[in-house]
Enzyme design. Structure first.
Site, short mmCIF file in Angstrom:
data_model
loop_
_atom_site.label_atom_id
_atom_site.label_comp_id
_atom_site.label_asym_id
_atom_site.label_seq_id
_atom_site.Cartn_x
_atom_site.Cartn_y
_atom_site.Cartn_z
N CYS A 151 -2.72 7.83 5.10
CA CYS A 151 -2.67 7.46 3.68
C CYS A 151 -3.93 7.89 2.96
CB CYS A 151 -2.44 5.97 3.52
SG CYS A 151 -3.50 4.94 4.56
N GLU B 184 0.88 -1.17 0.00
CA GLU B 184 0.00 0.00 0.00
C GLU B 184 0.91 1.22 0.00
OE1 GLU B 184 -2.18 2.76 3.00
OE2 GLU B 184 -2.64 0.66 3.42
#
Length: 494
Positions: free
Chosen positions: A271, A234
């Protein structure tokens, strides 16, 4: 190395991975209930560490205690969620197509399929979530639930916190009578240690949360193996938010307050931070920008996770703001000190944004760029120019949604999670969550790092044809001793 933890050598990593492979073979003999109890024991042991764990994490990361308290609860909650998933059992996707020896022209064999664990999983701890994406976080919890041993490389920015969580897991291993090396923990700051973990013969898959550079490096290490393995990284995401005209005209001040908070939440170190905003030129946009600027001006700078992230924020934000056509809307009125980040929002035209790829890059921290588009066509063009994302958000009224159907059709192709009238910061841990997205948000858009479906990163389907019933895994035996939902001859049955 910081915190006086010894860097694992390549030889030590080789031994660790061999031990993980041995543990994998033993772990296959443990029952579903035993695995569930183990996950619950980890959660309980983490909670038993008490305030000392929170204080240590706060010292190492500069994150406030209330934020860490919530993150610890999320971490223990997802461990228990996977325990519940194991007991329910349908996650293995058992399907059975029974034999038909009388079928013409060829008899039909008995064919049965289920998901089975890959093997030892290497997890790289994340810097911005010392609990939920690190030592006992979602990657570890889902891999252990899948039936895979885990080797964690502690993030050096919170190595002592990681070591404390490791101590809790070791206690849970003993109390649950699990294989001794079902979970192992190493420290390292060198490229060599990360490469050795990925390229060890026994490593079956990798989980990573962090920078694009780091995630792609691990993917490259995997591709250089004799037997490449999946790497689930990720990576970066700027999480574009589209503000449609009617809602800006009606709700500019409220939207600005909402997004001033989201942009600066945790000093932007999520994020899912909304790093890019898009709107069509008009009075509503100008009103929104005025209110947003006032909101950002009032927010005080705060320390970032560590000096490295602060240095990167300074560099990336200064580069972005130095580009031709980029105008600062507002910065915090309070001067930043030490490794504090200065909250900042800026404005650029759609034409300039499209012509400058640097403006498409993530600035990790309390920064967001508004793109002022001349019309809907330019807005769609800007949105299409943005690479794969974890999230994309649309803020609008019912009238907006009815008038911008092309936009709504575009959004699912951009991101793994599409939000309506909310903020992308905050990821609910539940069955339906998707925390993933097209490259470069992740290295494999088919999977999620959050929710029960995260387990599917660590398994593969195996088919048994004409296998004697007594030799089948319990999930596929005729009597269904586990009592799980299965697809039997095209019908869901227990």
């Amino acid at each position: 190395m910081a915190n006086n933890f010894k860097e694992a050598s390549v030889d030590e990593i080789t031994q660790v991975m061999q031990q993980a492979q041995t543990a994998f073979e033993a772990y296959q003999q443990t029952s579903i209930e035993q695995k569930s109890v183990f996950l619950e024991a980890i959660a309980a042991e983490i909670e038993a560490l008490g305030d000392g764990l929170l204080q240590k994490a706060s010292e190492e990361t500069n994150l406030p205690i209330p934020r860490l308290t919530g993150e610890r609860a999320r971490t223990t909650g997802q461990l228990r969620m996977f325990a519940t998933m194991l007991r329910e059992g349908s996650w293995v996707e058992a399907s059975i197509d029974t034999a038909n020896p009388d079928r013409a022209p060829l008899p039909k064999p008995d064919v049965r399929k289920m998901l089975t664990p890959l093997g030892p999983v290497v997890v790289f701890g994340a810097s911005n979530f010392p609990f939920a994406y690190s030592t006992a976080g979602g990657d570890t919890a889902s891999a252990l639930a899948a039936g895979c041993p885990v080797v964690v490389k502690a993030h050096p920015a919170h190595a002592e916190t990681s070591e404390m969580v490791y101590s809790a897991i070791k206690k849970a291993i003993v109390s649950s009578n699990m294989p001794g090396h079902i979970f192992q923990h190493v420290h390292g700051t060198s490229f060599e240690s990360g490469k050795a973990l990925v390229q060890a013969d026994e490593t079956a898959a990798v989980g990573f949360t962090g920078s694009t550079v780091g995630g792609l490096a691990l993917l490259q290490y995997s591709s250089q193996r004799k037997k490449p393995i999946p790497v689930f990284s990720e990576m970066g995401s700027i999480n574009p938010v589209v503000f449609l005209p009617d809602t800006l005209n009606k709700n500019a001040a409220d939207l600005a307050a909402q997004y001033a908070g989201s942009i600066t939440l945790g000093m932007g170190q999520f994020c899912t931070n909304p790093g890019l905003m898009l709107a069509i030129e008009g009075d509503g946009l100008y009103s929104f920008l005025d209110s947003l600027g006032k909101g950002i001006e009032a927010i005080k700078p705060a320390k970032m996770l560590h000096a490295g992230i602060h240095t990167a924020y300074q560099k990336k934000s200064h580069e972005a703001l130095a580009q031709d056509g980029v105008k600062v809307i507002q910065k915090s009125a309070v001067e930043a000190q030490d490794i504090e980040a200065l909250p900042t929002v800026a404005l650029v035209s759609g034409k300039t944004f499209l012509a400058n790829p640097l403006l498409h890059e993530e600035v990790f921290g309390p920064y967001s760029l508004m793109v002022n588009c001349k019309d809907e066509q330019e807005l769609l063009k800007v949105l299409k120019s943005v690479s794969g994302q974890l999230t994309t958000t649309v803020m609008g009224t019912d009238e907006d949604f009815a008038a911008h159907k092309a936009l709504l059709q575009l959004l699912p192709s951009i991101a793994g999670r599409v939000l309506f009238n909310g903020v992308p910061t905050g990821v609910e841990v539940c069955h339906s969550m998707v925390h993933g997205g097209p490259f470069p948000a992740t290295t494999d858009s088919r999977f999620t790092a959050v929710g029960t479906n995260a387990v599917k990163r660590w398994v593969r389907p195996v088919c048994y044809q004409n296998c004697p019933d007594g030799l089948l895994p319990l999930a596929l035996q005729n009597a269904n001793p586990l009592g799980i939902w299965r697809l039997v001859d095209n019908e869901w049955k227990k």
